[in-house]
Design an enzyme around this catalytic site. Structure first.
Site, PDB file in Angstrom:
ATOM      1  N   ARG A 191      -6.218  -0.123  10.852  1.00 36.50           N
ATOM      2  CA  ARG A 191      -5.893   0.146  12.255  1.00 36.50           C
ATOM      3  C   ARG A 191      -6.244  -1.031  13.149  1.00 36.50           C
ATOM      4  NH1 ARG A 191      -7.306   6.372  11.231  1.00 36.50           N
ATOM      5  NH2 ARG A 191      -5.242   6.599  10.288  1.00 36.50           N
ATOM      6  N   GLU A 238       0.561   3.401   9.915  1.00 36.96           N
ATOM      7  CA  GLU A 238      -0.899   3.400   9.761  1.00 36.96           C
ATOM      8  C   GLU A 238      -1.553   4.434  10.662  1.00 36.96           C
ATOM      9  OE1 GLU A 238      -3.213  -0.040   8.947  1.00 36.96           O
ATOM     10  OE2 GLU A 238      -1.399  -1.189   8.497  1.00 36.96           O
ATOM     11  N   PHE A 287       0.881  -1.174   0.000  1.00 36.63           N
ATOM     12  CA  PHE A 287       0.000   0.000   0.000  1.00 36.63           C
ATOM     13  C   PHE A 287       0.913   1.217   0.000  1.00 36.63           C
ATOM     14  CE2 PHE A 287      -3.928   2.129   1.286  1.00 36.63           C
ATOM     15  CZ  PHE A 287      -3.550   3.146   2.138  1.00 36.63           C
ATOM     16  N   GLU A 337      -0.372  10.240  17.532  1.00 33.46           N
ATOM     17  CA  GLU A 337      -0.871  11.615  17.558  1.00 33.46           C
ATOM     18  C   GLU A 337      -2.067  11.760  16.615  1.00 33.46           C
ATOM     19  OE1 GLU A 337       2.405  10.727  17.386  1.00 33.46           O
ATOM     20  OE2 GLU A 337       2.660  11.199  19.516  1.00 33.46           O
ATOM     21  N   LEU A 368      13.119  -8.869  33.152  1.00 35.86           N
ATOM     22  CA  LEU A 368      14.202  -9.801  32.863  1.00 35.86           C
ATOM     23  C   LEU A 368      15.566  -9.271  33.259  1.00 35.86           C
ATOM     24  CD1 LEU A 368      11.955 -11.312  31.333  1.00 35.86           C
ATOM     25  CD2 LEU A 368      13.575 -11.702  29.489  1.00 35.86           C
ATOM     26  N   GLY A 409       3.676  12.249   5.456  1.00 35.15           N
ATOM     27  CA  GLY A 409       3.229  10.976   6.029  1.00 35.15           C
ATOM     28  C   GLY A 409       1.857  11.237   6.617  1.00 35.15           C
ATOM     29  N   SER A 419       2.209   7.085   1.762  1.00 34.31           N
ATOM     30  CA  SER A 419       3.176   8.060   2.282  1.00 34.31           C
ATOM     31  C   SER A 419       4.223   8.444   1.252  1.00 34.31           C
ATOM     32  CB  SER A 419       3.889   7.486   3.506  1.00 34.31           C
ATOM     33  OG  SER A 419       3.006   7.348   4.570  1.00 34.31           O
ATOM     34  N   GLU A 420       4.716   9.655   1.374  1.00 33.17           N
ATOM     35  CA  GLU A 420       5.786  10.142   0.490  1.00 33.17           C
ATOM     36  C   GLU A 420       6.878  10.753   1.344  1.00 33.17           C
ATOM     37  OE1 GLU A 420       3.784  12.895  -2.040  1.00 33.17           O
ATOM     38  OE2 GLU A 420       2.674  11.342  -3.101  1.00 33.17           O
TER      39      GLU A 420
END
Lengths: 387, 242
Positions: free
Chosen positions: A247, A367, A127, A371, A342, A135, A130-131
């Protein structure tokens, strides 16, 4: 699907959850460390998952899918991610981001051509929204598409594309009418490889390292007119609706990673002794485990609710954003606390805690960043309160 | 050569830590994860493979027990069995049930369903009896191929490679026959999502042991504790056992 399903899943869902868990425990768990260390795409496992129907959970049987609902899909992604966060990502991207929009907006011919071969695990899709220049600011897409005779010609660069180096096709967004701003964006289907489409270098990531992430570079990339997905100018709407569903997929991936981190910490708390007893007897450790469990379970219920609303064809934008926000923050919290439980062992690659910590981090970013999720939730909320 | 009966037993999951009940009357089963006996999974896989190779037409999954065993039958259906039979036994009867009664049920069903093969797991991981297959064959007076690590159909005969103490033994038996599956016979498939959906529509018939002419298991009598071996011998002599 009624509310009682939240208390106990229906039999079919329990069975499919079990089969995915069995697969993840036996086939993914043992190799997840190696896949991460060597940045290996789990091609064989993706084929096996395809044969099980996991690469196309919601796709109708007539098109080669499993014909199940979104709740089933969410369960599948969670269980797969619990075994291997990267593999869960591949499953989620193929199902939600690639097949999802074609299933919803494609013509019958497009579905047969672009979905069916991608149900078997032999091929995966990606998919490209974004560029490098945007975003979160998805409306500012600067990739352009112009019509030339019987073809669309695409030019531009897409960034951060998951599955890029392993994909056989992409759903890609480009501006067809710059003056219309975000209403001038359209969606296209491009096979990979294809003349005019090249891939940038594979990004060297903190986590989900078995997936490939790279730029898609389009230089006079020509595709037939019939490769437009949906109507002209509906690209932004397609992207947003796709991400709404996506999502829930990412929330499920985050749940799987969070659960794996919790499992690791709880198991260690039983076995590791300090101050004369297993560390699980210490309140400080108990409080951490309790907080982790609450974070995971509450995010899980939000995720299931969002999936059930989608299955019932009710609005689910707010709930999906809440699920993704809660689950991704649960994943990073559990990843962090698991290392803490741990101690030194959490910091080394002998134990999977450090991989869960690294895998979790991306879920708060892709995705839709946490924010952006908050903006989506607030936007929906304020609409409800508007007088 | 049409039909295979496969037995599937619902047992406590192999990964669960077994806990004894506080009153020592058994192990805790409430709320504990149960699943199909691993050797039964191998039996189902073998039956489904025979069907895929077109040696048989129909695989029927059978389980004996309370309502919950239908989950196990459903899993067998999701692995590729065509239909299921649930022989209902619950409560005290279920607790008293053992290999002999199960064998009688399977023998009766094998005759009723005109099965060519009965395939069972070699043993269940809860009681480890390793008796049901053998008893079923004896009740039916059928040949048996137990501890099978390889099964090949050859006309009306079955070639079975058996895992025995000394190594491997190959036998050729006529059908109808009873086979029991050992660990290395095959690797059971994962139930696929489409098959889980299909399993929803497959039929599970319901019946009681009495419908098959099988009696209730005898009520288990209470035992007696003795202090010494001499007392034990004396008691056994007194009630005519020795």
């Amino acid at each position: 699907m009624s509310l009682s399903s939240l208390a106990e899943l229906p039999e079919m869902h329990q069975m499919m959850r079990q089969t995915c868990r069995d697969y993840a425990d036996r086939e993914l768990g043992p190799i997840a460390g190696k896949l991460d260390k060597e940045h290996l795409f789990p091609a064989q496992q993706v084929r096996e998952l395809g044969a099980m129907g996991v690469m196309a959970v919601e796709v109708p049987e007539a098109l080669g899918g499993a014909g199940m609902d979104y709740l089933a899909y969410s369960l599948a992604v969670e269980e797969i991610s619990r075994g291997c966060g990267s593999t869960g990502c591949v499953v989620s991207v193929n199902n939600s981001l690639y097949i999802g929009p074609i299933l919803k907006f494609g013509t019958q011919k497009q579905k047969e051509q672009w979905i069916t071969p991608f149900t078997t695990g032999e091929k995966v899709g990606c998919f490209a929204l974004s560029e490098p220049g945007n975003g979160s600011d998805a409306g500012a897409a600067s990739t352009l598409a112009r019509q030339e005779g019987e073809e669309w010609v695409l030019n531009g660069t897409k960034a951060w594309i998951t599955n890029s180096w392993d994909a056989s096709a992409t759903v890609i967004f480009a501006t067809t009418d710059k003056s219309l701003k975000h209403k001038g964006i359209s969606a296209f289907l491009v096979p990979m490889p294809h003349p005019g489409l090249s891939l940038g270098k594979k990004e060297d990531k903190l986590g989900i390292r078995a997936t490939s992430t790279a730029n898609l570079i389009l230089e006079d990339c020509k595709i037939p007119l019939g490769n437009m997905l949906g109507s002209r100018g509906s690209g932004f709407k397609i992207a947003m609706q796709t991400l709404d569903s996506g999502r829930i997929g990412i929330a499920s991936q985050a749940l799987g990673i969070a659960q794996a981190a919790l499992d690791c910490a709880a198991d260690y708390a039983h076995k590791r002794t300090a101050f004369g007893a297993p560390i699980g007897k210490l309140q400080a450790v108990q409080f951490k485990l309790a907080d982790m469990a609450v974070a995971v379970e509450s995010a899980r219920l939000l995720t299931w609710k969002a999936a059930m609303l989608k299955d019932a064809k009710k609005p689910f934008t707010k709930e999906a954003a809440m699920a993704k926000l809660a689950a991704s923050e649960a994943a990073t919290f559990c990843g962090h606390q698991s290392i803490q439980v741990l101690g030194g062992m959490g910091y080394v690659t002998d134990m999977p805690a450090e991989r869960h910590y690294r895998d979790a981090r991306i879920t708060e970013i892709y995705e839709g960043t946490s924010e952006i999720q908050r903006l989506v939730i607030a936007g929906q909320l304020l609409k409800e309160y508007a007088s | 050569m049409s039909r295979v009966l496969v037995g599937v037993k619902r047992v406590i999951d192999y990964a669960v830590k077994i806990r004894v009940k506080p009153d020592h009357s058994g192990v805790v089963t409430d709320g504990v994860k149960h699943s199909m006996n691993p050797f039964c999974e191998i039996a189902v896989e073998e039956a489904v493979k025979l069907k895929e190779k077109k040696f048989i037409k129909e695989v029927v999954a059978v389980s004996c027990g309370p309502t919950q065993v239908t989950e196990t039958i459903r899993t067998a259906l999701a692995m590729g069995c065509d239909r299921g039979i649930h022989v209902e036994v619950s409560g005290k009867d279920y607790e008293a049930m053992g290999p002999l009664q199960i064998s009688k049920i399977f023998a009766a069903l094998a005759k009723k369903e005109e099965a060519s093969l009965v395939i069972l797991g070699k043993q269940a991981i809860d009681d480890d009896c390793n008796q049901t297959g053998q008893m079923t064959a004896a009740l039916l007076d059928w040949p048996q191929g137990t501890f099978a690590s390889e099964v090949t159909i050859d006309g009306e005969k079955v070639k079975v490679v058996r895992e025995i103490d000394g190594g491997l033994e190959t036998i050729k038996i006529s059908m109808p026959a009873v086979l029991t599956a050992d660990l290395r016979l095959n690797t059971p498939r994962y139930a696929t999502l489409p098959n889980i959906m299909k399993a929803k529509k497959k039929k599970i018939a319901n019946m009681k042991p009495a419908d098959l002419g099988v009696d209730e298991p005898p009520t288990r009598l209470a035992g007696v504790k003795v202090e010494t071996v001499d007392d034990l011998v004396a008691k056994l002599k007194a009630n005519g056992t020795i």
